[in-house]
Every structure is written in structure tokens, then in C-alpha cells.
Scaffold this motif. Structure first.
Motif, mmCIF file in Angstrom:
data_model
loop_
_atom_site.group_PDB
_atom_site.id
_atom_site.type_symbol
_atom_site.label_atom_id
_atom_site.label_comp_id
_atom_site.label_asym_id
_atom_site.label_seq_id
_atom_site.Cartn_x
_atom_site.Cartn_y
_atom_site.Cartn_z
ATOM 1 N N THR A 1 10.098 -3.406 6.317
ATOM 2 C CA THR A 1 9.034 -2.555 6.839
ATOM 3 C C THR A 1 9.520 -1.760 8.034
ATOM 4 O OG1 THR A 1 7.297 -4.014 6.061
ATOM 5 C CG2 THR A 1 6.739 -2.586 7.897
ATOM 6 N N ASP B 1 5.132 0.837 1.119
ATOM 7 C CA ASP B 1 5.372 -0.475 1.717
ATOM 8 C C ASP B 1 4.512 -1.528 1.018
ATOM 9 O OD1 ASP B 1 6.079 -2.609 3.203
ATOM 10 O OD2 ASP B 1 5.356 -1.833 5.124
ATOM 11 N N GLU B 2 5.110 -2.276 0.130
ATOM 12 C CA GLU B 2 4.405 -3.308 -0.644
ATOM 13 C C GLU B 2 3.045 -2.812 -1.127
ATOM 14 O OE1 GLU B 2 4.880 -7.258 0.215
ATOM 15 O OE2 GLU B 2 6.403 -7.020 1.757
#
Ligand SMILES: Nc1ncnc2c1ncn2[C@@H]1O[C@H](COP(=O)(O)OP(=O)(O)OP(=O)(O)O)[C@@H](O)[C@H]1O
Ligand SMILES: [Mg+2]
Lengths: 310, 364
Positions: free
Chosen positions: B51, B166-167
Motif C-alpha cells: 500500500t 489497492d485490494e
């Protein structure tokens, strides 16, 4: 302060969308039993608010003679009209000043570390826990012609300024007294705003100012509305601070009513003014409730969050 | 705004982030080259710096040192709103006070795209994620999967030079995650722009990526295609993080690995190392250059095959993909065999959580 009690009660109204969460499981008997919890409050409200208010209303249309004379007098008598308009104006100014100070302050509280947040919160709350009289007298001392404020101003070559007994002095003192009522709901709302939303706005091409205006500001609106309503409503009926810091020539509605009752023993006029104040307050609350409701449906970011705290 | 159908290349050079007060850098001199139009996945365990790396590319996190080149310009010190990258968050980050369509229109509004043109592009973007019928809904009136599709549409509607995710599927249940994986793969091929995708789900990484960068403790352990990572991992960490495997560690000398309790045939340079064997390269039975006796500890029926977990007599545990017709049961005595070239010899870095190896006293 009897006159300012009704608005204080009524000011809970805008928080209702938030607190009125779905009734859910509490059906039937349980729900009815839960209603009993409201009984003490209702009794207090009826005895100390509804009855006196009705009595005032009755007096206002019966003394000195039956009819609406007391009400037409508000609009025709120059003095009362001036006082009403001055009160509305002062309340508006105090509200704006409070918002201008409280909004950045509340924002600061959301971005600093835990320890600083506690300090900032204490700075707001400690005066809040101090007696209103004590704080108001503190302002009288500070704002005197040879008080601390003028001493400081004199040191930098300004003044002395006359502040005690002026509208400016009253505004400053009232704004300080009212500050917690804006800081707390605004802070609560802001704390519920996901910081990622601002990041998202920036990454989508919004300049920082645009991200604030189009995303952060609308999402903090419920807190602003709650705080502004509280201050506005409280200011309309404010008695202590204007009487002590202001001057009789610049009196506000509550002072004017007090004079009608205590010095002129004119219950009819006082009643009419009090009813007018109540109506203005209710209209204001209704307006804000409508505004937050239409906005509220559009914002899942807790329109009622602010209310939960106040 | 120029249309960039192939997307931009992204090149991180010695990218480093040290958080104030942190003992070690969160991202430590990362070099990464994402090619134009590529689907690059940053894969790694929690806290490995994925991240943080993505946030530095997006501009949310200040760079401690290093460069980030978008095509040929260094964007490391550009504010996020001037980077022209479409970001998708795990938490969707939809504006709750705007409808789906208003959310998608947001980046166009910032770019002062004319109303009719903007309306057309919003409609097209929503169609692309199959949400054209839901444009007037508020995010709170949409399901998690629908919200994330709106977030995707909002991120690509302005033809950004790359998409950063991001995810994005982290908050969704398994089924929804799989259908959205397909959707993201389709979007990538239809839009043709560069995707940088963060996940800690190895299956997701294998299914979607052109290439995968495996992160570990703020560094990149290996970059490669899914097949390269699976078949020729450079370290035990990569081998165990991606896919199941049986790992033996020991010392290799002249093509023979000495584990302390067994000798196994393997090809590689002499020295301390780990031997990784994938479950589908092992079989039950004594065929192959390497055989070990073992006891079956568990059998998991998977339809086309059985996952057989074994405890070797020589110590440690292993995993075999058994396609045989005679089923085994827990407690059975078996031989496990594999060919010498079926194993991969890698550096013996401590493995990821999934490691199953001879020297693990407790089976994972
Ligand atoms: N704002 C911050 N301040 C201090 N340390 C941070 C901050 N953000 C992240 N870190 C640290 O940096 C390291 C990398 O974090 P990062 O969020 O990049 O990991 P990640 O790979 O995305 O993990 P996950 O899979 O859990 O999301 C972690 O050790 C984390 O504790
Ligand atoms: Mg992360």
C-alpha cells in the motif's frame, strides 16, 4: 432565563433523524413499555413549559384588553420592532462568528494526535463547565476600558477601544459562550468523514480547494447545521451575557421582555414577545430540519451523528 | 486531455519510504518497472509495503527518496490531483452524498468536460461495468460489489494514464470476488491501460496478472510472470507464498541434498539451500529418483483430485496432489516419489506462513 428555556428544549428537534433509528425488534408490548421512559420528561415539560407557555399565550391575548393588540404592537411599536430585528441580527452574527471560529478548530481536532486532541477538547469544554455568570463577568473584566484586552491593544498602539456596552463586545462574549455548541457537533460529524474520500477526490483530479468544497464541506454539513441551529436558537433568547456585557440601549429580546415584566408589569406585551420568539425559533428549527432531511437522505455520513453528541 | 490507449509506463527507482519514528523503512529502495498496458500485481504479506508503494505512486504519501517516472516525467513530487492516475480503494471511497452517476462524473467535472460529453462518457463507463440502470442510486443503495464497480467506472472514466487498485476486492465475499476478478480482467483488456493492482491473495494475483512483484519487508523479492514465479521461484519465501509446496532444507553437494535425515536428488549449485516441490509434481508410489516413506495425515477431496497431506518418516510434512483411482485414507502408510528435475532449488530464506518443510517442528 425562563424565557430561553423553551428554545433550549426545542433545540433537540434537529437531532431527531439520527436518534430515530429504525424501531426494529422493539414491537408491541416492549415498545409500549419503552415509551414509559419518556413519562418523567413529558411531565416536567408539561408542568414547567407547556403550562407556563399556554398561560403566557393566554395573557398575551387578554391583557390589558382582549384581542391581538399586543401582537400588532410588536410590529407597529418602533422600540419593540427594533429590538426584535436587533436580536435576529445579533443571533445571525454570533452564529456566523461561531462557525468561522469553530469549523477550522474542529477540523484541527480531527487531524492532530490524540494528546493534542484532548487539549483542544479541554480548551472548549472547560469554559463550558464553568458557570455562565462567572464567564460573563470574566468578559466584563476583560473588556473594560482599562481591562486586559485594552491593555494589550494599548501596548501595540491601538485603542483604547470602547467594548463594554457595545454590540462588538456582546458578540465576542456571546460567541465564546456558544463556541462548544458548534465545535462539538461539527467535530463529531467530521470525525465520521472517511479521509480516503478526500484522497479519492484528489486522485480524481480535484484541486485541494475543490475537494474540500465538493466533498468535505457537504459531508460536514449536518454538523454545521446542528451547531448553527443551536447557537442561533440559544442566541435569540440569550439574557445573561447581553445584560451584563451590553448596554440597556442595545438590549436584546430577552432583556426587553424582562423589563416589560419586572419594571412595566406589562404581562400582555411580554407574553406576545415571548410567543413571537417561540414562533421564530420553531420556524427556524423546522427549516433546518427540512434542509437536513433532504440533504440527509443524500448523505449516509450520519446526518444525525452530530445530534447524538449534543 | 490526450487519450492514451496503451497507458503509461511506471518506473520506480530506488523508491524509499521511512515513516517518522519507524525503526525500518516501510519501502526500502524498491525498483519496479511496469510496462505500458501491463497488469502488474504487487503481492505480499500484510505490512510488506504494498500500500505504501502504491500510495507513493498515487501521491498520497510523500516519497522519502527515489524517483517515480510516469513515462519520462518524474512525478514523485507532483500533488495527487496532477498525476492523472485512477485510484480504486478497498473501502470503495465513493462520495456518499452523490449518486453513482455523479460519482462517475466527478473526475470529468474537475476537468471541465462539457456537460453532454460528460453525460455520454458517464453512461458509457456505467455500461462497461453493467450499472447503467443504477446511475441515480446513492452508494448506500448499492451492494458492495456494485459500489466497487462504480468506483472502477469513476477511476477509468477520465482515461487516466494508469489505474491503481489497492485490494479492491478485499471487502467482498469469495463468490463476488471471483466475478469481479473477471470483470477487472475484462476492463484491463478493453481499456488497454496500465494496471497496478495490490493484493495479498495469491490466487487473485495468479489469475489476473501479466506480471507479479512479490513484496517482503519493504523490498521486492522477485518480479515475474505467474508461471515464472510458480515454476522458478528465487527463494523459499516466494515458493511458499505462491501456491502450495513441500520444502526440504539442507545442504546441496554434487546434486545430492542432505537434509540431515535423508538424501534427495536435486539440481543446483552447492551450498545451503531449500528444495521446493509442487504438489502436482509429487505422486503416491515409489517411482522417481526420490522416494520417501510417509504416513497420510489428511485427505481433502477436491473433485478432480485429492489433496493428500503426509508426514514423512524422516520428519516434516508434505503435500501431494493425488489423481490415482485407489483412494488413500488418513493413517495409511505410503511412499511419496518425484523426479529429480521436478524440484526447484532456491535460497533458503525463511518461508511464508504456508511453509511445510522437513525442519518445521510443527506442521503449518
Ligand atoms: N502512516 C504510517 N505511519 C507509520 N507507519 C506506517 C504507516 N503506514 C504504514 N506503516 C507501516 O509501513 C509498513 C508497510 O505498510 P503497508 O500498509 O504498505 O503494508 P501492506 O503491504 O499494504 O499491508 P496490508 O496487506 O496489510 O495492507 C507496515 O509496517 C506499517 O506498519
Ligand atoms: Mg495495504
Amino acid at each position: 432565563m425562563a424565557v430561553s428555556t423553551p428554545p433550549r428544549r426545542a433545540s433537540r428537534a434537529p437531532t431527531e433523524p439520527g436518534s430515530a433509528r429504525p424501531p426494529g425488534r422493539g414491537r408491541g408490548l416492549l415498545a409500549r413499555a419503552t415509551l414509559l421512559l419518556a413519562v418523567p420528561a413529558v411531565v416536567v415539560l408539561v408542568v414547567f413549559f407547556v403550562v407556563p407557555a399556554l398561560r403566557l399565550l393566554w395573557l398575551s391575548v387578554t391583557t390589558p384588553e382582549p384581542g391581538l393588540g399586543n401582537y400588532t404592537a410588536i410590529l407597529t411599536d418602533e422600540v419593540s420592532l427594533t429590538v426584535v430585528l436587533r436580536t435576529l441580527g445579533m443571533a445571525a452574527i454570533v452564529t456566523v462568528v461561531c462557525l468561522l471560529v469553530a469549523y477550522p478548530y474542529a477540523y484541527l481536532m480531527t487531524i492532530v494526535s490524540g494528546r493534542w486532541r484532548a487539549v483542544l477538547l479541554a480548551v472548549v469544554l472547560i469554559p463550558f463547565w464553568t458557570s455562565l455568570m462567572a464567564r460573563t463577568f470574566a468578559w466584563v473584566v476583560l473588556l473594560q476600558d482599562n481591562g486586559l484586552v485594552n491593555t494589550v491593544l494599548g501596548a501595540v498602539g491601538i485603542g483604547p477601544l470602547r467594548m463594554l456596552g457595545t454590540t462588538a463586545g456582546v458578540t465576542v462574549a456571546m460567541a465564546q459562550v456558544m463556541l462548544p455548541f458548534v465545535v462539538l457537533p461539527v467535530y463529531t460529524t467530521m470525525r465520521g468523514i472517511d479521509r480516503k474520500l478526500v484522497d479519492a477526490a484528489l486522485s480524481l483530479g480535484a484541486r485541494p480547494v475543490a475537494a474540500f468544497r465538493q466533498v468535505y464541506l457537504p459531508l460536514s454539513f449536518p454538523g454545521v447545521a446542528a451547531g448553527a441551529t443551536l447557537v442561533m436558537v440559544l442566541s435569540l433568547g440569550f439574557y445573561v451575557t447581553p445584560s451584563l456585557v451590553g448596554s440597556p440601549q442595545q438590549s436584546m429580546l430577552a432583556q426587553f421582555i424582562s423589563v416589560q415584566v419586572n419594571q412595566l408589569v406589562n404581562f400582555g406585551a411580554a407574553g406576545a414577545l415571548a410567543v413571537a420568539l417561540l414562533v421564530v425559533t420553531l420556524v427556524l428549527l423546522g427549516g433546518v430540519a427540512l434542509l437536513t432531511r433532504t440533504r440527509g437522505t443524500r448523505s449516509s455520513a450520519g446526518a444525525g451523528v452530530a445530534g447524538g453528541l449534543v | 486531455m490526450p487519450e492514451t490507449p496503451t497507458g503509461a509506463s511506471i518506473r520506480a527507482e530506488a523508491l524509499t519510504k521511512v515513516f517518522k519514528g519507524a525503526p525500518a523503512p516501510a519501502v526500502d529502495a524498491v525498483d519496479l518497472h511496469v510496462r505500458p498496458g501491463e497488469f502488474m500485481t504487487l503481492l505480499g504479506p500484510s505490512g510488506s509495503g504494498k500500500t505504501t508503494t502504491l500510495n507513493m505512486i498515487a501521491g498520497f504519501e510523500a516519497v522519502t527518496s527515489g524517483r517515480i517516472l510516469l513515462d519520462d516525467t518524474d512525478i514523485a513530487r507532483l500533488p495527487p490531483h496532477r498525476r492523472d492516475l485512477g485510484m480504486v480503494f478497498q473501502s470503495y471511497a465513493l462520495f456518499p452524498h452523490m449518486t453513482a452517476a455523479e460519482n462517475v462524473a466527478f473526475p470529468l467535472r474537475q476537468r471541465k468536460v462539457a456537460k453532454p460529453e460528460a453525460a455520454r462518457r458517464v453512461r458509457e463507463a456505467l455500461e462497461l461495468v453493467h450499472l447503467d440502470a443504477h446511475g441515480d442510486r446513492l452508494p448506500s443503495q448499492l451492494s458492495g460489489g456494485q459500489q466497487q464497480r462504480v468506483a472502477l467506472a469513476r477511476a477509468f472514466v477520465f482515461a487516466p494514464r494508469a489505474m491503481l487498485l489497492d485490494e479492491p476486492l478485499g471487502a467482498l465475499d469469495k463468490k463476488l470476488r471471483e466475478s469481479l476478478q473477471l470483470e477487472i480482467a475484462r476492463l484491463h483488456s478493453e481499456l488497454g491501460i496500465t494496471f497496478v493492482f495490490v493484493t495479498h491473495d495469491q490466487e487473485e494475483a495468479l489469475a489476473l496478472s501479466d506480471r507479479i512483484a512479490v513484496f517482503r519487508d519493504g523490498r521486492i523479492e522477485q518480479v515475474g510472470t505467474p508461471a515464472e514465479l510458480y515454476e522458478t521461484p528465487v527463494s523459499r519465501f516466494v515458493a511458499t507464498f505462491l501456491g502450495d509446496s513441500t520444502v526440504f532444507s539442507g545442504t546441496l553437494r554434487g546434486g545430492l541434498l542432505d537434509t540431515g535425515s535423508a538424501h534427495l536428488r536435486a539440481a543446483g549449485p552447492d551450498g545451503a539451500c531449500a528444495l521446493v516441490v509442487r504438489p502436482e509434481r509429487m505422486h503416491l508410489g515409489a517411482e522417481g529418483e526420490n522416494t520417501l516413506s510417509a504416513t497420510v495425515t489428511d485427505v481433502v477431496y477436491q473433485g478432480a483430485f485429492r489433496r493428500v497431506l503426509v508426514a514423512f518418516d524422516a520428519g516434516g510434512t508434505g503435500q501431494v496432489r493425488d489423481t490415482g483411482t485407489t483412494p488413500v485414507q488418513a493413517g495409511d502408510r505410503v511412499e511419496v516419489g518425484w523426479a529429480a528435475e521436478a524440484g526447484v532449488v532456491v535460497a533458503d530464506t525463511p518461508g511464508a506462513a504456508a511453509a511445510q518443510s522437513l525442519d518445521d517442528p510443527v506442521p503449518a
